[in-house]
Design an enzyme around this catalytic site. Structure first.
Site, short mmCIF file in Angstrom:
data_model
loop_
_atom_site.label_atom_id
_atom_site.label_comp_id
_atom_site.label_asym_id
_atom_site.label_seq_id
_atom_site.Cartn_x
_atom_site.Cartn_y
_atom_site.Cartn_z
N GLU A 1 48.35 42.86 30.67
CA GLU A 1 46.99 43.18 31.10
C GLU A 1 47.04 44.10 32.30
O GLU A 1 48.11 44.61 32.65
CB GLU A 1 46.22 41.89 31.41
CG GLU A 1 46.81 41.03 32.51
CD GLU A 1 45.88 39.86 32.90
OE1 GLU A 1 44.67 40.06 33.01
OE2 GLU A 1 46.41 38.76 33.10
N LYS B 1 44.24 31.71 38.00
CA LYS B 1 43.56 32.66 38.89
C LYS B 1 43.90 32.30 40.33
O LYS B 1 43.16 31.60 41.02
CB LYS B 1 42.05 32.60 38.63
CG LYS B 1 41.39 33.97 38.70
CD LYS B 1 40.02 33.99 38.10
CE LYS B 1 39.31 35.27 38.44
NZ LYS B 1 39.82 36.46 37.73
N ARG C 1 38.73 26.56 33.89
CA ARG C 1 39.86 27.43 34.26
C ARG C 1 40.30 27.13 35.69
O ARG C 1 41.49 27.13 36.00
CB ARG C 1 39.45 28.90 34.10
CG ARG C 1 40.62 29.85 34.23
CD ARG C 1 40.24 31.26 33.79
NE ARG C 1 39.25 31.86 34.67
CZ ARG C 1 38.65 33.03 34.43
NH1 ARG C 1 38.96 33.74 33.35
NH2 ARG C 1 37.78 33.51 35.27
C1 PLP Z 1 39.64 37.19 36.59
C2 PLP Z 1 40.67 37.95 35.84
C3 PLP Z 1 40.39 38.57 34.60
C4 PLP Z 1 39.01 38.60 33.99
O1 PLP Z 1 38.52 37.34 33.66
P1 PLP Z 1 36.97 37.11 33.41
O2 PLP Z 1 36.86 35.64 33.23
O3 PLP Z 1 36.60 37.86 32.19
O4 PLP Z 1 36.27 37.63 34.61
C5 PLP Z 1 41.44 39.20 33.95
N1 PLP Z 1 42.68 39.25 34.47
C6 PLP Z 1 42.98 38.69 35.66
C7 PLP Z 1 44.36 38.79 36.18
C8 PLP Z 1 41.99 38.02 36.38
O5 PLP Z 1 42.30 37.47 37.56
#
Ligand code: PLP
Length: 341
Positions: free
Chosen positions: A220, A184, A82
């Site tokens: 989300e 991210k 990722r």
């Molecule tokens: C990091 C993140 C998540 C959660 O991802 P995980 O890999 O499960 O920790 C969900 N939404 C956003 C916007 C994120 O930055």
């Protein structure tokens, strides 16, 4: 190894400086060999790309002590890939994925005394990140980068058990279609800060963001993906190109299907249909699943049948199975657990 003198049971979710962090620098088209350092501070030029144009990405994962005393990390290969996707989208060099996993292992091993003991509810949070480090004033990608990993022990996200959250439908957008919502990047968080501060001021725990184009579909929250359970016990999660692909959510869907025998669906979820779901949870590394009890859409309350006292029964089973896998109480699928020692 002797553990740090920390009150593990009462740790919060904050930064505690640990002994070692990993650093590798990218210059002239290559990454150096990388090293562990005791220096927690970074000295940067005033014009560094990260400071001017926010060229920075990160990851988040955890190390756990298992029931039989091993130290393990959950699916770090997915964080590595990722982060590679995030890097490409922001015109940054990829830190090689195998080296990413090795660097995580090295960082955790070097901070072993900070890995909380089994049963304390605490874990070692691991934060890999990368940023443009050389001076950039005309708008363009940096040519030099630093990749780092630090670790910090964190307490259970919910002290005294998970209380269902109350969230609001946000009037702000998190991510544009064809934007950066799926990576991210620090920039996605900078622009969510106003929305979360104002949500808290109004008494809500989190924001539910809708799709920016039509404002009819669930995306989300600021840092966690949605998972819904239908009244006939199907697990449903929103599908969208602007959602960050949560590793926890992907793992929970697998657990739902392969361990619990539930039907799972990844599809568009309309705000209109949320009132028909039986359970709702937020998934992410920090809390695994946070139950949602109430969603407020401009004064209109949607109360999930699971209520405001505890997690819904299917959410609870998902939570127990995944945390059981992470803590070594339940056998993990092949490749999910990276043993540090
Ligand atoms: C990091 C993140 C998540 C959660 O991802 P995980 O890999 O499960 O920790 C969900 N939404 C956003 C916007 C994120 O930055």
């Amino acid at each position: 190894m002797e553990k740090q003198n920390i009150d593990w049971e009462n740790l919060g979710f904050g930064y505690i400086q640990t002994d070692k962090r990993y650093v590798s620098n990218y210059k002239d088209g290559t990454w150096d060999k990388g090293t562990l350092t005791s220096d927690a501070n970074i000295v940067l030029n005033e014009c560094a790309g990260v400071l001017q144009y926010a060229q920075t990405i990160f990851e988040g994962m955890k190390a756990y002590t298992t029931e039989d005393g091993r130290i393990v990390v959950f699916r770090p290969d997915l964080n590595a890939s990722r982060m590679a996707d995030s890097a490409k989208r922001l015109e940054m060099p990829v830190f090689p994925e195998e080296r990413f996993v090795e660097a995580v292992v090295e960082t955790v091993a070097a901070n072993e005394s900070f890995v909380p003991p089994y049963g304390s509810g605490a874990t070692l949070y691991i934060r890999p990140y990368m940023f443009g480090s050389n001076p950039v004033i005309g708008v363009k990608p940096a040519t030099e980068y630093q990749f780092r990993i630090f670790a910090t022990p964190v307490g259970p996200y919910f002290k005294g058990g998970a209380k269902p959250l109350t969230i609001r439908v946000s009037d702000f957008d998190r991510a544009a279609p064809h934007g950066t919502g799926h990576i991210k990047a620090g920039l996605n968080y900078a622009m969510s800060l106003h929305a979360i501060v104002s949500a808290h001021e109004e008494g809500y725990d989190e924001n539910m963001y809708l799709d920016a184009a039509t404002r009819t579909k669930v995306e989300e929250t600021g840092g966690a993906n949605f998972l819904f359970v239908t009244k006939d016990n199907k697990v449903v999660t929103p599908k969208s190109d602007s959602i960050l692909p949560s590793i926890t959510r992907r793992s929970l869907l697998y657990v739902a299907k392969e361990y619990l025998g539930l039907e799972v669906e990844e599809r568009e979820v309309y705000l209109d249909e949320v009132k028909d779901f039986a359970e709702c949870g937020l998934c992410g590394t920090a809390a695994v699943i946070s139950p949602v009890g109430k969603i407020v859409d401009h004064g209109k309350e949607i109360c999930l049948p699971s209520g405001m006292e505890k997690m819904g029964p299917t959410t609870q089973k998902l939570y127990e199975t995944l945390t059981g896998i992470q803590m070594g109480r339940i056998e993990a699928p092949e490749g999910w657990i990276k043993v540090i020692k």
